[in-house]
Motif scaffolding. Structure first.
Motif, PDB file in Angstrom:
ATOM      1  N   ALA A  34      36.750  55.084  50.032  1.00 57.61           N
ATOM      2  CA  ALA A  34      36.924  53.628  49.965  1.00 57.61           C
ATOM      3  C   ALA A  34      37.682  53.227  48.705  1.00 57.61           C
ATOM      4  N   PHE A  35      37.374  53.881  47.576  1.00 54.77           N
ATOM      5  CA  PHE A  35      38.085  53.598  46.327  1.00 54.77           C
ATOM      6  C   PHE A  35      39.568  53.964  46.450  1.00 54.77           C
ATOM      7  N   GLN A  36      39.835  55.123  47.051  1.00 51.64           N
ATOM      8  CA  GLN A  36      41.229  55.562  47.190  1.00 51.64           C
ATOM      9  C   GLN A  36      42.009  54.625  48.107  1.00 51.64           C
ATOM     10  N   ASN A  37      41.400  54.202  49.205  1.00 50.68           N
ATOM     11  CA  ASN A  37      42.067  53.269  50.113  1.00 50.68           C
ATOM     12  C   ASN A  37      42.339  51.940  49.425  1.00 50.68           C
ATOM     13  N   TYR A  38      41.401  51.509  48.592  1.00 51.38           N
ATOM     14  CA  TYR A  38      41.579  50.258  47.848  1.00 51.38           C
ATOM     15  C   TYR A  38      42.783  50.373  46.916  1.00 51.38           C
ATOM     16  N   GLN A  39      42.883  51.508  46.232  1.00 53.11           N
ATOM     17  CA  GLN A  39      43.991  51.704  45.294  1.00 53.11           C
ATOM     18  C   GLN A  39      45.330  51.762  46.023  1.00 53.11           C
ATOM     19  N   ILE A  40      45.357  52.400  47.206  1.00 52.22           N
ATOM     20  CA  ILE A  40      46.585  52.471  47.985  1.00 52.22           C
ATOM     21  C   ILE A  40      47.044  51.072  48.402  1.00 52.22           C
ATOM     22  N   ALA A  41      46.089  50.266  48.888  1.00 55.58           N
ATOM     23  CA  ALA A  41      46.419  48.901  49.288  1.00 55.58           C
ATOM     24  C   ALA A  41      46.895  48.080  48.094  1.00 55.58           C
ATOM     25  N   GLN A  42      46.272  48.312  46.939  1.00 49.91           N
ATOM     26  CA  GLN A  42      46.663  47.597  45.724  1.00 49.91           C
ATOM     27  C   GLN A  42      48.103  47.941  45.333  1.00 49.91           C
ATOM     28  N   LYS A  43      48.451  49.221  45.437  1.00 43.13           N
ATOM     29  CA  LYS A  43      49.816  49.643  45.114  1.00 43.13           C
ATOM     30  C   LYS A  43      50.813  49.063  46.119  1.00 43.13           C
TER      31      LYS A  43
END
Length: 233
Positions: free
Chosen positions: A205-214
């Motif tokens: 979930a953290f990694q997906n959040y960071q991808i969306a943020q980028k």
């Protein structure tokens, strides 16, 4: 709003909801009778896609989904392991079912059988709520009476209300007395949280959040560049 920005933003909201849910699951890994939560998702703002077969005539070829949102949060009602404590005020249900407790004028249901004795001699849970018998009356601790077991048709649709308790919903059906419910004294049901699985899900979930943020940062930069180029005279 630009479609890409909207999609990424909605993705971040879903990921944040997952982080919050998983964090709560992990916080209750040692809570007796606790049931993990899980999410279901739904597509929103679906648009039909068509291909032109002849002028002014179109044939549907599918749908394009703009975003995914949290549809529901449901408890995982699988049973936790039974742990022997030898304490006479501890009870566990072997199989399906729930204990009933009274909170003011409301009757709630829980799998947590870690009970105590109130100043009035009644059996109460860790929040001071009266534990109820088959007739939905408080149980005196010295009566030798075991807590009653109640059940519903579809426990996966029960609603959590805090304090490790549930209430029924239209989908779950009402609670009714289960005369065949098996209560074990001197045992407690542990949480059904799988800490390893929850940690893996939390990382994802953290990694997906960071991808969306980028993705949002990249699209914002591209839009800024496009605006600046378009404004050159």
């Amino acid at each position: 709003m630009h479609t890409g920005l909207y999609d990424a933003t909605m993705g971040m909201l879903v990921d944040q909801a997952q982080v919050d849910m998983i964090s709560n699951n992990l916080a209750n890994v040692n809570t007796y009778g606790f049931k993990t939560d899980s999410m279901t998702f739904a597509a929103t703002m679906q648009r039909e896609l068509y291909k032109e077969i002849v002028p002014s005539k179109f044939s549907p070829i599918g749908k394009m989904t703009n975003a995914v949102v949290v549809n529901s949060v449901l408890p995982n009602m699988s049973e936790g392991a039974l742990q022997q404590t030898g304490r006479k005020l501890d009870y566990a249900i072997d199989g399906s079912g729930f204990f009933a407790v009274r909170d003011g004028n409301q009757i709630l249901y829980t799998r947590d059988g870690s009970f105590n004795i109130s100043p009035d001699g009644e059996l109460v849970d860790n929040m001071g709520r009266e534990v109820l018998g088959a007739a939905l009356q408080p149980i005196m601790a010295d009566s030798g009476q075991a807590p009653a077991v109640f059940n519903v048709a579809n426990p996966s649709y029960l609603q959590k209300v805090g304090g490790n308790a549930f209430v029924s919903t239209a989908q779950s059906g009402p609670f009714i007395l289960d005369p065949n419910g098996k209560v074990m004294q001197g045992y407690l049901e542990t949480s059904n949280v799988n800490a390893v699985k929850e940690m893996v899900d939390l990382i994802n979930a953290f990694q997906n959040y960071q991808i969306a943020q980028k993705a949002i940062t990249t699209q914002d930069s591209m839009m800024t560049t496009g605006i600046n180029v378009g404004s050159v005279t």
